[in-house]
Structures are given as structure tokens and as C-alpha cells.
Design an enzyme around this catalytic site. Structure first.
Site, PDB file in Angstrom:
ATOM      1  CG  ASP A 273      13.767 -29.333   6.895  1.00 16.59           C
ATOM      2  OD1 ASP A 273      13.995 -30.413   7.481  1.00 16.59           O
ATOM      3  OD2 ASP A 273      14.121 -28.224   7.343  1.00 16.59           O
ATOM      4  CG  HIS A 419      15.268 -28.173   1.848  1.00 14.91           C
ATOM      5  ND1 HIS A 419      16.545 -27.689   2.042  1.00 14.91           N
ATOM      6  CD2 HIS A 419      14.459 -27.502   2.707  1.00 14.91           C
ATOM      7  CE1 HIS A 419      16.507 -26.750   2.979  1.00 14.91           C
ATOM      8  NE2 HIS A 419      15.251 -26.611   3.403  1.00 14.91           N
TER       9      HIS A 419
HETATM   10 ZN    ZN Z   1      11.304 -25.683   5.321  1.00 14.97          ZN
END
Ligand code: ZN
Length: 471
Positions: A273, A419
Site C-alpha cells: 500500500d 507498504h
Molecule cells: Zn494505507
């Protein structure tokens, strides 16, 4: 004194000395060491290499030699340089790992010992779309003129000639191929080598994910390799079995399919992400590209506009591209109209960057509801493994979360949350990807996981929540 007699005596002494000298020479010749100097070592190595070269079926690109002469440990490796970046980096990483492992394995060797790790290779290209390379390793422990061989091993590597992508079994063979090879090879070993089979040999012949990974496509058929101490005893060395094309009807694909997924094997989806962020996103992509693997990236729209070229690279490599809103708000705290524009502006940014919109959506913080899902208009994806990479910022910690779940029953069907904006996560990816592959997992996109892992066509506006991605 008679000078004649004196001369005769000298002559006799000379003859005796000469005979002793000749005898000494021949003894030292016959019991001589395999090598005593760097130049003798090199002669020995090149003789070894040329033996392997003469048996090689196919020449692929050029050759590279890694020769390190030292006491007690020396290295002599000859490997191919294909001219394609992907395969060359991969082969080099195998060679480097084998070299490091060698120095580790014999770190307590005596200075008087002579130990050489050799590596040579075979190459096959019997079809236009694929090349098979088999690197063969052995260690020679040398005492005077006696040579003992240990640690025989092979590394197989198949790649797609168009892109250099590594190929696995399902790329070459049709679904169900594992059950076929399991039956065929079990019967073969029972018939041909009944007296040599080790206890527990069956474990290496089941259709499980870890088996049948070492193979090459040859002129005659498919050649499988079994390492010493698996199916047969250590002293049998590497055992290879070639199955002819006449026995492989319906098993080998007409065309190699580098993206094929085997629904029978475990699979896992890596998701990243909050990107794109060039330094770390590209490092993750480098790793995925090297191993020919895919992941899903949930992108933040404003970062897409800042770094469109990174998104374009993802699309080109076949990554799945998801929407993660434009400015990463808590969607529970903004109006319906704002939710819609967060989603739509990101899709517009993706379209501009890579020519395609998102195929999946993930809400920031996992905060979703029916308004969000309707506005997303694509499957809404949460996760089932939280690596907490944003919190630990530590590659080992991220990796150990994943290893822990593998140890406790497996990662099959899981969606792993990470991430793409941290160095530590990029580093964790470099550790995790080869490890997942070694443990028999296929890396798939989220949509592929829903399709092949769960047998469902991904549904637009449906929430695939925290409870979904478990097997
Ligand atoms: Zn996020």
C-alpha cells in the site's frame, strides 16, 4: 694409483647417482599431488572444465569462469552468460551463494588440506520459447594423488526466451502434471532401483509443492534430478531420470505459459500500500522481476501523479494495480461525495500513468462500508496477514511474521499486507520472495488468488474482508 681404476670408480658412482635420481623422479612423478602450485591448479581446473564442455549438448551465450586458488580452499566454477539480464543475474546469484556456502562449510579446514568446489553446467534448448540450464556442483577433497568427492548437487533453472522470466512446472506442463509424474516416477524407482531406495523415499515423489522442481527440458523429454540422500543414498550422487516424449502425451504444453497458475498448489498474494515511491517501489519491483513474480500495489492517487513512471513499470511487469484513494483519508470521516472523488481521481491518475484503471480497491486503515464499496465499483480487498511493517520498520521482523504463519499451518490463500514506502519492507521482500518460492508457494495477484485459490470470479463492489483469505 691406477688412473683407469679411479675413473671407473667415478663413473660407477655417477651411474648410481643418476639411477637414484631417476628413481626418485619417477616415484615423485607417480605419487605426485594433483596440484602443488597455482599454475598446476589451473591446468587441473581447465582439464576438468574441458571434460564438461565436451559433454555439453548446447552452447548458450558465452562462458564465465570463477577461479580462486588458495590454501586450503579453492573454487573453480564455469557457468553460462546468456546475455539476458534476468537469467544472468539469477545464475550469478546461484554461483555466489554456492561459493559463500563452500567457505562456510569448510571454515575449519586445515591449511594442509586441499579442497576445491567445482561447478560446471549443461544447457538445453529444444524449443524456441525456453532454455534449461543445469549447474552441477561437487567438492573434491584432495590428499596427495587421492581425490574424494563430496557434496554433489545440481541447480536447475528454466527461463522464457522472450523475456528472461524464470519458468516453473506449470509453465511447461498441463494441470494435473504432478500426479502424473508422481505415479510415473514412483513406479520407475520401484522397478529399476528397488534395492537402492532409502527409507522415506516416497516423500520426494508425492505430488506436493516441493517436489519435481529440479528438471530440464531435453531433446528426448523431461529430465528430473534428485539430490543425494533423497530418493537414493548419498553415495549414488545426483540421480537423474529422463522421461521420453513418447510417455508424455497430454502432459507437455505446446507453448510455454510463463503466467500459468497451478490451482492445486499453495498460493499467496503479496500486497503493498501507500506508494508509489520510486526508491523503495523500484527495489521491490527489481526483486519481483528477478524471480518472475507478481504482487498487488494499492496506490495513493497523489503519489501516482508525482511518480507516474513507477506505475507504468508496474503495469508493464504485469503487477496488479489497485486504488488506495487519492489522499489517504479515513473514509468513515468524509462525505459520500468526497469518497467518490477520492476514488475517481485516483483512477484518473492511474489511467494517465499506465493506461489502465484499478482492478481492486483497498480503503485506508481498512475502513470501509457499503457507500465505499459501491463507489469503488471493483472488489474491495482487506488482508489476512498483517506484517506491521509500518510499525517495526525492520526487515527481519516483517519476514518473521510471515515465517511464523507458515510454520503454524501455512500461508496458502493468504493476503499479506505491507507498504511499498519503506526500505525495510523492500529488504524484507528480498528475503521473503525466494523463501516463499523455496517453500512451494506461487505468488499471485489478489484477483488471481480469488479466481484460482478460491474458485470465484472477483465480484465488483464486494467486500473481501478480514475473514475471507483463509484456507
Ligand atoms: Zn494505507
Amino acid at each position: 694409483m691406477n688412473t683407469m681404476k679411479k675413473e671407473k670408480k667415478i663413473l660407477v658412482v655417477l651411474i648410481v647417482l643418476l639411477s637414484v635420481f631417476i628413481a626418485a623422479c619417477s616415484i615423485s612423478y607417480f605419487t605426485d599431488d594433483v596440484y602443488r602450485s597455482e599454475s598446476q591448479f589451473k591446468d587441473y581446473v581447465y582439464t576438468y572444465f574441458s571434460e564438461a564442455d565436451s559433454q555439453r549438448i548446447k552452447t548458450i551465450g558465452a562462458e564465465k569462469d570463477l577461479i580462486v586458488y588458495d590454501k586450503p580452499l579453492s573454487v573453480a566454477m564455469r557457468y553460462p552468460k546468456t546475455g539476458m539480464t534476468g537469467p544472468d543475474e539469477y545464475i550469478k546469484s546461484i554461483v555466489k551463494a554456492a561459493e559463500e556456502e563452500f567457505y562456510d562449510a569448510y571454515s575449519d579446514a586445515d591449511r594442509g588440506d586441499k579442497i576445491v568446489r567445482f561447478m560446471t553446467y549443461d544447457a538445453y534448448q529444444t524449443r524456441e520459447d525456453a532454455v534449461s540450464i543445469v549447474l552441477a556442483q561437487e567438492d573434491q577433497i584432495i590428499h596427495d594423488d587421492e581425490v574424494r568427492t563430496e557434496n554433489k548437487k545440481v541447480y536447475t533453472y528454466n527461463y522464457y526466451t522472450k523475456t528472461g522470466t524464470p519458468l516453473d512446472g506449470i509453465s511447461f506442463f498441463n494441470g494435473g502434471y504432478r500426479a502424473f509424474f508422481s505415479k510415473y516416477l514412483t513406479e520407475y524407482f520401484r522397478t529399476e532401483h528397488a534395492d537402492k531406495l532409502l527409507d522415506g523415499y516416497e516423500a520426494y515423489l508425492t505430488p506436493a509443492a516441493n517436489n519435481f522442481k529440479d528438471f530440464a527440458i531435453t531433446d528426448a523429454g523431461v529430465k528430473f534430478f534428485f539430490l543425494p540422500g533423497t530418493v537414493m543414498a548419498e553415495e549414488e550422487g545426483v540421480v537423474s531420470v529422463e522421461i521420453g516424449y513418447q510417455d508424455l502425451e497430454g502432459i507437455v504444453r505446446d507453448k510455454v505459459d510463463p503466467d500459468a497458475i497451478d490451482p492445486e498448489l499453495p498460493m499467496v498474494a503479496l500486497t503493498y500500500d501507500d506508494g508509489p515511491y520510486p526508491a523503495t517501489s523500484n527495489r521491490i519491483l527489481d526483486c519481483l522481476e528477478k524471480y518472475g513474480q507478481v504482487a498487488t500495489f494499492f496506490e495513493v492517487g497523489k503519489n501516482v501523479n508525482a511518480y507516474p513512471e513507477v506505475v507504468a513499470r508496474k503495469a508493464k511487469l504485469g503487477m496488479e494495480i489497485g486504488n488506495h484513494t487519492y489522499s489517504h483519508p479515513n473514509l468513515h470521516k468524509i462525505s459520500d461525495a468526497e469518497i467518490a472523488s477520492e476514488i475517481n481521481n485516483t483512477n484518473a491518475a492511474l489511467q494517465a500513468a499506465c493506461g489502465q484503471s484499478s482492478t481492486v480497491f483497498r480503503p485506508p486503515y481498512g475502513n470501509t462500508n457499503t457507500v465505499v464499496e459501491k463507489a469503488a465499483a471493483v472488489p474491495v480487498i482487506l488482508w489476512s496477514v498483517d506484517t506491521l511493517d509500518w510499525k517495526s520498520r525492520d526487515a527481519n521482523s516483517v519476514f518473521s511474521v510471515v515465517q511464523g504463519i507458515h510454520a503454524k499451518g501455512g500461508l496458502n490463500g493468504r493476503v499479506i499486507l505491507m507498504h511499498s514506502i519503506y526500505d525495510s519492507t523492500a529488504q524484507a521482500t528480498e528475503m521473503m520472495v525466494p523463501w516463499l518460492l523455496d517453500n512451494g508457494y506461487q505468488l499471485v495477484t489478489v484477483s488471481e488468488l480469488i479466481q484460482y485459490g478460491y474458485g470465484e470470479s472477483p465480484q465488483p463492489a464486494k467486500l473481501y474482508g478480514y475473514g475471507y483469505f483463509y484456507k
